[in-house]
Design a protein around this motif. Structure first.
Motif, PDB file in Angstrom:
ATOM      1  N   MET A 215       0.826  -1.200   0.000  1.00 22.05           N
ATOM      2  CA  MET A 215       0.000   0.000   0.000  1.00 22.05           C
ATOM      3  C   MET A 215       0.860   1.249   0.000  1.00 22.05           C
ATOM      4  O   MET A 215       1.995   1.219   0.467  1.00 22.05           O
ATOM      5  N   GLY A 216       0.322   2.336  -0.516  1.00 21.92           N
ATOM      6  CA  GLY A 216       1.027   3.619  -0.486  1.00 21.92           C
ATOM      7  C   GLY A 216       0.335   4.567   0.471  1.00 21.92           C
ATOM      8  O   GLY A 216       0.459   4.451   1.683  1.00 21.92           O
ATOM      9  N   CYS A 217      -0.467   5.481  -0.105  1.00 19.49           N
ATOM     10  CA  CYS A 217      -1.076   6.548   0.704  1.00 19.49           C
ATOM     11  C   CYS A 217      -2.094   6.023   1.716  1.00 19.49           C
ATOM     12  O   CYS A 217      -2.266   6.604   2.776  1.00 19.49           O
ATOM     13  N   GLY A 218      -2.794   4.958   1.368  1.00 23.45           N
ATOM     14  CA  GLY A 218      -3.801   4.395   2.273  1.00 23.45           C
ATOM     15  C   GLY A 218      -5.156   5.077   2.212  1.00 23.45           C
ATOM     16  O   GLY A 218      -6.105   4.627   2.848  1.00 23.45           O
ATOM     17  N   GLY A 220      -6.637   6.340  -0.972  1.00 22.59           N
ATOM     18  CA  GLY A 220      -7.250   6.392  -2.298  1.00 22.59           C
ATOM     19  C   GLY A 220      -6.610   7.345  -3.288  1.00 22.59           C
ATOM     20  O   GLY A 220      -7.115   7.514  -4.398  1.00 22.59           O
ATOM     21  N   ALA A 221      -5.475   7.956  -2.955  1.00 23.66           N
ATOM     22  CA  ALA A 221      -4.919   8.995  -3.821  1.00 23.66           C
ATOM     23  C   ALA A 221      -3.844   8.508  -4.789  1.00 23.66           C
ATOM     24  O   ALA A 221      -3.630   9.131  -5.832  1.00 23.66           O
ATOM     25  N   CYS A 222      -3.160   7.394  -4.510  1.00 25.69           N
ATOM     26  CA  CYS A 222      -1.944   7.081  -5.287  1.00 25.69           C
ATOM     27  C   CYS A 222      -2.070   5.887  -6.237  1.00 25.69           C
ATOM     28  O   CYS A 222      -1.192   5.663  -7.054  1.00 25.69           O
ATOM     29  N   PHE A 223      -3.105   5.102  -6.136  1.00 25.50           N
ATOM     30  CA  PHE A 223      -3.328   3.916  -6.973  1.00 25.50           C
ATOM     31  C   PHE A 223      -2.284   2.807  -6.762  1.00 25.50           C
ATOM     32  O   PHE A 223      -2.178   1.892  -7.575  1.00 25.50           O
ATOM     33  N   CYS A 225      -2.353   0.485  -4.692  1.00 27.12           N
ATOM     34  CA  CYS A 225      -2.946  -0.739  -4.140  1.00 27.12           C
ATOM     35  C   CYS A 225      -4.028  -1.341  -5.035  1.00 27.12           C
ATOM     36  O   CYS A 225      -4.818  -2.163  -4.573  1.00 27.12           O
ATOM     37  N   LYS A 240      -9.598  -0.174  -5.461  1.00 31.45           N
ATOM     38  CA  LYS A 240      -8.486   0.262  -4.617  1.00 31.45           C
ATOM     39  C   LYS A 240      -8.636  -0.469  -3.286  1.00 31.45           C
ATOM     40  O   LYS A 240      -9.665  -0.345  -2.613  1.00 31.45           O
ATOM     41  N   CYS A 242      -7.178   0.018  -0.468  1.00 36.32           N
ATOM     42  CA  CYS A 242      -7.232   0.868   0.732  1.00 36.32           C
ATOM     43  C   CYS A 242      -8.601   1.502   0.946  1.00 36.32           C
ATOM     44  O   CYS A 242      -9.035   1.680   2.076  1.00 36.32           O
TER      45      CYS A 242
HETATM   46  S1  FES Z   1      -2.709   3.065  -1.183  1.00 37.47           S
HETATM   47 FE1  FES Z   1      -2.870   4.877  -2.358  1.00 37.47          FE
HETATM   48  S2  FES Z   1      -4.686   4.502  -3.516  1.00 37.47           S
HETATM   49 FE2  FES Z   1      -4.591   2.805  -2.165  1.00 37.47          FE
END
Ligand code: FES
Ligand code: FAD
Length: 256
Positions: A215-218, A220-223, A225, A240, A242
């Motif tokens: 996961m990245g941002c957690g 919904g912003a970075c895609f 996941c 997504k 997250c």
């Molecule tokens: S972790 Fe960034 S969109 Fe899901």
């Protein structure tokens, strides 16, 4: 209510091989009512601060939340060294949890593997409170990696499978499911993707899975996941993890 807060470590102890249970306290714990949701935890003191690590809610008791984590890299190594009293910044609660509220007076099967086991414990407690009979099948690599067996036993029958046969059934959780032919109405599962694929293939009843991919941002912003969605259910073609998950109906996503 999604909150960013410094939680205080109440306890941080090893409970199995490379596996730790951390109890944290703070105001946001009162909003951690949904099993399957997760905390996005800030780790490290330098650049690593930007990359939070997702950890599932394993239990909530009074104003304490428990997480159980396996040490596999920088972030979890750092967490394992943090003493009681230390503050840890978390963003929580995140994601959509298991849909358990309408599950009442049923026989439910919980299937967990490794670090997929923790969110199932909080779920088991909630399901038990609603009059359900709980059977749990947990898979670990070996005897020294097992945790929470007694806790699940307190809530129902708990079967253990180990890859090397050092405890319980030798083999996979799906071997235990096949051998026992449990008479259950619904299942909930969390664990590594190969395990989840095998579980979905072996079950013919409605089920829900929780995905613990990277996961990245957690939020919904970075895609980072994204996973493939079943086109028959959603033409958008993706989910997504997250934001739409981490819990999905077993038919909703395509595991690769
Ligand atoms: S972790 Fe960034 S969109 Fe899901
Ligand atoms: C919604 C969600 C809930 C989670 N809940 C838990 C939990 O309750 N307990 C727990 O122990 N872990 C859980 N995880 C996984 C956990 O987030 C990772 O293990 C953790 O971020 C690793 O951080 P690290 O810095 O120690 O490892 P890193 O240094 O980031 O990675 C070390 C190695 O592990 C691999 N890796 C890292 N994260 C994952 C992952 N998610 N899946 C597969 N391989 C990975 C990396 O590619 C690398 O090879 C969850 C993940 C998600 C998405």
């Amino acid at each position: 209510m999604l909150t960013k807060e410094d939680l205080i470590i109440v306890e941080n102890k090893q409970i199995a091989k490379d596996t730790y249970e951390m109890k944290l306290t703070g105001e946001v714990v009162q909003f951690m009512t949904e099993p399957g949701q997760f905390l996005h935890v800030q780790v490290g003191d330098g650049w690593e601060h930007a990359l939070r690590r997702p950890l599932s809610i394993a239990n909530v008791e009074r104003d304490n939340v428990s997480v159980v984590y396996k040490v596999i890299g920088f972030g979890t190594e750092w967490l394992a060294k943090q003493p009681e009293g230390q503050k840890i910044n978390v963003l929580a609660p995140l994601g959509n949890g298991f849909p358990y509220k309408d599950v009442k007076n049923q026989h439910v099967l919980l299937i967990g593997g490794g670090v997929g086991v923790p969110p199932l414990y909080y779920l088991a407690r909630k399901l038990k409170d609603q009059g359900n009979t709980i059977t749990t099948v947990l898979g670990f690599q070996s005897k020294d990696a097992i945790f929470y067996e007694e806790k699940f036993q307190e809530l129902g029958h708990c079967h253990i499978a180990t890859d090397d046969g050092s405890y319980g059934t030798k083999g996979f959780v799906t071997d235990v499911v096949k051998q026992n032919a449990f008479s259950v109405e619904k299942y909930f599962s969390c664990g590594p993707t190969p395990m989840l694929k095998a579980v979905i293939q072996s079950m013919s009843i409605p089920g829900y899975i929780s995905l613990e991919e990277r996961m990245g941002c957690g939020v919904g912003a970075c895609f980072a996941c994204v996973c493939e969605a079943n086109n028959d259910i959603d033409v958008k073609g993706y989910r997504k993890i997250c934001q739409d998950g981490p819990v999905f109906s077993a038919k909703e996503v395509v595991l690769s």
